[in-house]
Write a protein that holds these residues in place. Structure first.
Motif, short mmCIF file in Angstrom:
data_model
loop_
_atom_site.label_atom_id
_atom_site.label_comp_id
_atom_site.label_asym_id
_atom_site.label_seq_id
_atom_site.Cartn_x
_atom_site.Cartn_y
_atom_site.Cartn_z
N GLY A 285 0.82 -1.33 -0.10
CA GLY A 285 -0.13 -0.15 0.07
C GLY A 285 0.84 1.30 0.04
N PHE A 286 1.94 1.28 0.68
CA PHE A 286 2.80 2.56 0.57
C PHE A 286 3.46 2.67 -0.68
CE2 PHE A 286 2.60 2.66 5.63
CZ PHE A 286 2.14 3.75 5.87
N LYS A 287 3.95 1.57 -1.26
CA LYS A 287 4.69 1.92 -2.56
C LYS A 287 3.78 2.12 -3.73
CE LYS A 287 8.75 -0.74 -1.35
NZ LYS A 287 9.56 -2.02 -1.35
N GLY A 288 2.41 1.90 -3.53
CA GLY A 288 1.40 2.35 -4.57
C GLY A 288 1.02 1.20 -5.45
N GLY A 289 0.92 0.04 -4.81
CA GLY A 289 0.51 -0.83 -5.65
C GLY A 289 1.33 -2.42 -5.78
N VAL A 290 0.55 -3.48 -6.23
CA VAL A 290 1.64 -4.51 -6.53
C VAL A 290 2.44 -4.51 -7.55
CG1 VAL A 290 1.31 -7.18 -7.05
CG2 VAL A 290 -0.36 -6.05 -5.74
N ASP A 291 2.24 -3.79 -8.64
CA ASP A 291 3.55 -3.52 -9.61
C ASP A 291 4.66 -2.86 -9.11
OD1 ASP A 291 1.67 -1.37 -9.40
OD2 ASP A 291 1.98 -0.67 -11.59
N LYS A 292 4.54 -1.90 -8.02
CA LYS A 292 5.52 -1.20 -7.53
C LYS A 292 6.17 -2.02 -6.37
CE LYS A 292 4.36 2.50 -9.89
NZ LYS A 292 2.94 2.08 -10.14
N GLN A 293 5.75 -3.09 -5.98
CA GLN A 293 6.32 -3.87 -4.86
C GLN A 293 6.85 -5.28 -5.83
OE1 GLN A 293 7.35 -3.95 -2.14
NE2 GLN A 293 7.34 -5.67 -1.12
N GLY A 294 8.28 -5.48 -5.82
CA GLY A 294 8.65 -6.68 -6.47
C GLY A 294 8.21 -7.96 -5.59
N ALA A 295 8.74 -7.84 -4.18
CA ALA A 295 8.77 -8.87 -3.37
C ALA A 295 7.43 -9.48 -3.08
CB ALA A 295 9.52 -8.48 -1.89
N LYS A 296 7.45 -10.75 -3.05
CA LYS A 296 6.00 -11.25 -2.83
C LYS A 296 5.75 -11.64 -1.56
CE LYS A 296 5.51 -13.27 -7.60
NZ LYS A 296 5.32 -14.74 -8.23
N LYS A 297 4.32 -12.10 -1.02
CA LYS A 297 4.08 -12.59 0.31
C LYS A 297 5.15 -13.79 0.48
CE LYS A 297 -0.40 -13.19 -0.38
NZ LYS A 297 -1.38 -13.43 -0.02
#
Length: 969
Positions: A285-297
């Motif tokens: 959420g802080f980085k702006g979405g899944v496409d901005k966050q490379g690391a997965k759960k």
């Protein structure tokens, strides 16, 4: 240009694989038409032979960006580039026919910063190969020279990220114990292993989708003798799979690697009892979405798993080393432990802030064990008090393996040794072991049992009939909670109440009466501030607070860290309350001077309570009589309370007139004495003795005598604002470790960037300029990067926790710990009250046949309902009579038709069948009733009767069988 200026480092993890035959180690790559392709990417010009088959690339020294000169691999000497055709590659060009080459280059694909050239098949139906297009500074070339192998690998990793593919370490060659060759290959090189056809002999493996595409893209490095430098010996840029684009690059393995921010956040949120999955959602959420966050759960969960695996068998040793390190380096930190052999069985710790709080607020303390806060089932015992803001404060904490007298003696003795003095009152529950130990260790303290735990057992040990049909419970609660009674009056009222309801033989009431000096308020009248804590509810509240940070899967090291996080939260609230009380003044409701005086001394919370007494002094109390003997004045104060309540309802913390429904007024009289020479007040309600501030009755006397100020001796220090300076509550040390030795600077950098963004968040132009500055700073760092973090995973975790992993286990983890009430089967034992409450919560069942309410545990339903069975027996009796009549009729008919010897059986169907059919039709409803019912036995009996009649009539003849079938149907 120096290679240091262009060896840009990126935080990319490369998985090492063993040498195998998954890829070719030669320089050239041969396609389907056996044409060779070897492009060095440092292209000056492209020459096409006359026959159009070969394309020649010519090297130029002017374009060797970041290369410390070329290297001649054949002569092992550094040489300058020349325009001689030293490298000749067979590359299919557009001028060559499709029949000759089999491929032709069609178009340039570009999306954002990612660009690649697609090489399609001859018919143009599909793309066969992809060649990345990257900027000149990070363009890889053959014969490039690097100071060491790691810089070469980092350079190729940077190139791979920019090109749109992942890498991994390939094979290497060692000669005379010295590494000579090293390859870095595309992560999609290699072939998929074919599964064996004989599945019985091969162990079944989990099926994962494979990314192997037999890609031949790679780079090879060769060492330069005696220099320690490496040069690019071979380079293959073409891939046989699609490269990552701007919309898919976040799915690459290099982008999924956790960076410093992710790892630190997982650790910090884990201390706040926030799991890895929730932490991933927060960061996304802080980085702006899944496409901005490379690391997965799964990457977050894996690192959280690594944190737990770091402790494992060394958990107790690590916790011991961590607390011992604090005791050695932090002034005022106390740490004690208990071992059984080499197994940890108990630990206690308290820091200087906890000791400072105990020094000011040790009037009344409470401790109670709580469970399921760690994975070893150690019971957690925090020591709790009340601060000057009426909030819970922790004086120390312990973990113990058992709740026996021996363990509690050890705990209270080390607590007394660490703290230094005994409290005035100790409040606990009715645990027998705790009660015996408190009297042995705290010889100067008064032990008080929790009144709430005793009061709630009243409905368990007293008959339900007495509780339901009389006011015994209400009168008993009113009696035991009344602080105005003296011991003799209490004993008289107790005995009278018990005798009135004929409960003299109740064993539980006898036992509680024998313990009356340890829980009845009348016996604590002379104990200062004994009214602050009459139950163990403070400990219950504190246990709930700590359990919000911990769980039954928390290991010991993480337990200490989560305890630190909980203490940080508790002390930050305490500091905030102190700041509010010192910097702000509460509103005044009357013109009485002593109210204004109290507002300058008490904390806001305590002044709100005292202000309620002032309000009742003005509106509810009045002095009706005054007598004087020398310098002793005696006043009779009349208090009017809304509603009909006992005397206890006029005491502090109980009167809330705005919540009363009844508008009747009750009047109570209180005796107040005033010694003028000593300037001393005393009231019958004893609020000051029990709670530490003047009651409404004394204030009404002061108002009547026009005393404007409260004597200073009635302002006790424990309720004073700022009793502990804010500097003493500041944490002068860090509970955790220090990542890389610069954790403080990292936190400052985050704050500086956040503050800058907050100042210009509303201005797009300033944000654009700020973003440009940040990119320039990043480019400068990339141009001259620092050395890569060489710490291992364990070293990184050790820096977070603050303690290194032990080589030898000296203290083993606790084993076979069973807390009180856990039972033998792993289920918690339930008390009598809990069992009765659970039984009453069950919804009562009702039989659908007789509509009777079914008691819990009673085996009664529609199928085995006794009323239904009786009805069926009656119904069967009526039907059996019908069957007997029917059978007699059949026998009579058969006897008339055939005679006693049944000789004329052949004529049965012609003469007897109409009669039998008519009789069966009359009784058809009878058989249907039996077969439609749920009692199959009755239906079987009916069939047996019919068959018996038929056999008696027809014997084994055909007519008898037919008659039997007819009757049975």
């Amino acid at each position: 240009m120096d290679t240091n200026m262009m060896d840009v480092e990126e935080d990319i993890d490369i998985n090492v694989v063993t040498a195998n035959d998954m890829f070719r180690t030669d320089v050239d790559v041969y396609f389907r038409d056996n044409s060779a392709y070897d492009e060095t990417l440092n292209i000056d010009s492209l020459f096409i032979d006359d026959d159009g088959d070969d394309a020649v690339f010519e090297h130029s020294n002017s374009n060797s960006v970041g290369v410390e000169g070329a290297y001649n691999s054949e002569t092992d000497q550094s040489v300058e580039h020349s325009n001689s055709n030293s490298v000749v590659d067979q590359f299919p060009s557009k001028s060559s026919s499709s029949s000759d080459s089999g491929f032709f280059e069609e178009r340039l694909y570009s999306e954002g910063e990612f660009s690649s050239t697609e090489i399609k098949s001859a018919d143009g139906s599909k793309t066969e190969f992809w060649r990345p297009n990257v900027p000149e500074p990070i363009l890889a070339r053959k014969d490039m020279i690097f100071e060491n192998l790691q810089k070469g690998i980092d350079f190729y990793t940077k190139y791979a990220r920019r090109a749109g593919f992942d890498t991994r370490l390939g094979s290497e060659k060692i000669v005379n114990s010295k590494k000579c060759y090293k390859y870095v290959i595309c992560s999609r090189s290699g072939k998929v292993e074919e599964s064996s056809s004989n599945s019985l002999k091969v162990k079944q493996k989990r099926k994962y989708p494979s990314q192997m595409m037999d890609c031949r893209a790679k780079i090879g490095f060769k060492v330069i003798d005696d220099t320690g430098r490496w040069f690019v010996n071979s380079f293959e840029p073409v891939h046989n799979h699609e490269l990552y684009t701007k919309s898919t690059v976040h799915m690459s393995r290099s982008m999924r690697q956790l960076d410093h921010y992710d790892k630190t956040l997982i650790w910090q949120l884990n201390k706040a009892n926030v799991g890895a999955v929730r932490a991933h959602g927060i960061v996304t959420g802080f980085k702006g979405g899944v496409d901005k966050q490379g690391a997965k759960k799964v990457n977050y969960k894996n690192f959280a798993r690594d944190l737990n695996c770091y402790m494992k068998d060394t958990d107790a040793s690590l916790m011991f080393n961590l607390l011992e390190k604090r005791a050695d380096s932090i002034p005022g930190f106390s740490f004690y432990h208990l071992l059984e052999g080499s197994e940890l069985r108990g630990v206690f710790w308290a820091d200087s802030i906890a000791k400072r709080n105990y020094k000011e607020f040790s009037d009344v303390i409470s401790f109670d064990a709580t469970y399921r806060t760690n994975k070893y089932n150690l019971v957690f015992v925090p020591f709790t008090g009340i601060d000057n803001h009426q909030r819970c404060v922790t004086f120390g904490a312990a973990l113990m393996a058992q709740e026996t007298e021996e363990y509690y003696i050890w705990l209270l003795e080390i607590f007394l040794n660490a703290i230094g003095k005994q409290p005035n009152v100790v409040v606990t529950d009715q645990d027998a072991a705790v009660g015996n130990v408190v009297q042995k260790v705290f010889t100067q303290s008064k032990h008080r049992l929790c009144m709430w735990h005793i009061g709630k057992k009243l409905t368990v040990y007293v008959s339900a009939e007495v509780i339901r049909e009389s006011n015994f419970r209400k009168r008993m609660q009113k009696l035991i909670w009344n602080p105005c009674l003296d011991p003799h009056l209490f004993e008289d009222k107790w005995n009278s109440l018990v005798a009135e309801h004929k409960l003299e033989d109740n064993l539980w009431l006898k036992r509680m009466y024998s313990l009356r000096s340890r829980w009845i308020p009348a016996y604590f009248k002379d104990t200062p501030l004994s009214g602050l804590m009459r139950t163990a509810s403070r400990s219950e509240s504190e246990n709930y607070f700590f359990q919000s940070f911990m769980s039954n899967t928390t290991n010991l090291v993480m337990f200490i860290c989560k305890f630190d996080a909980a203490m940080d939260k508790q002390r930050s609230i305490q500091s905030a309350s102190d700041f509010t009380s010192v910097s702000k003044l509460p509103p005044i409701s009357t013109r009485l001077e002593f109210e204004n005086q109290a507002s300058r001394f008490y904390t806001h919370k305590m002044f709100g309570i005292f202000q309620k007494e002032v309000h009742d002094c003005v509106w509810s109390c009045s002095v009706v009589n005054c007598t004087s003997v020398y310098d002793h004045d005696s006043f009779l104060v009349l208090e009017q309370v809304m509603g009909e309540f006992g005397e206890n309802k006029s005491v502090f913390f109980n009167v809330k007139s705005n919540n009363f429904r009844s508008h009747n007024r009750s009047q109570f009289q209180y005796q107040v004495t005033f010694h003028q020479s000593e300037d001393m007040f005393r009231c019958k309600c004893m609020v000051f003795e029990h709670f530490g501030f003047l009651c409404r009755h004394i204030l009404s006397v002061m108002k009547a005598k026009f005393i404007s100020e409260i004597p200073s001796k009635y302002f006790i220090r424990r309720w004073q604002k700022g009793v502990i300076r804010s500097q003493e509550l500041e944490k002068t040390y860090s509970f955790g470790g220090d990542i890389g030795g610069c954790q403080g600077m990292i936190e400052d950098a985050y704050r500086v960037v956040a503050d800058s963004v907050n100042m210009i968040a509303h201005d797009p132009d300033s944000m654009t300029l700020f973003l440009q500055w940040q990119k320039e700073i990043r480019n400068k760092i990339e141009a001259n990067p620092p050395n890569k973090d060489s710490r291992t995973k364990d070293e990184l975790i050790a820096s977070m926790i603050g303690i290194s992993k032990v080589d030898k286990i000296t203290i083993w983890n606790p084993k076979n710990v069973k807390f009180k009430g856990c039972g033998n089967g792993g289920k918690r034992l339930q008390g009598k009250r809990e069992i009765s409450m659970n039984s009453s919560k069950k919804d009562g069942r009702t039989c659908t046949y007789c509509n009777k309410k079914i008691a819990p545990g009673e085996k009664h339903d529609r199928r085995n309902c006794p009323v239904r069975k009786e009805d069926e027996r009656k119904k069967f009796g009526r039907h059996k009579a019908y069957l007997d009549t029917f059978r007699s009729m059949l026998l009579l008919l058969v006897d008339k038709a055939f005679g006693p010897k049944h000789k004329n059986a052949v004529d049965f169907t012609g003469e007897l069948l109409p009669w039998v059919f008519s009789v069966c039709c009359c009784h058809l409803g009878l058989f249907r009733d039996f077969k439609a019912g749920e009692n199959q036995k009755m239906a079987a009996d009916a069939q047996e009767v019919g068959l018996g009649a038929a056999m008696d009539a027809g014997g084994s003849s055909l007519s008898g069988v037919f008659l039997g079938m007819l009757v049975s149907s």
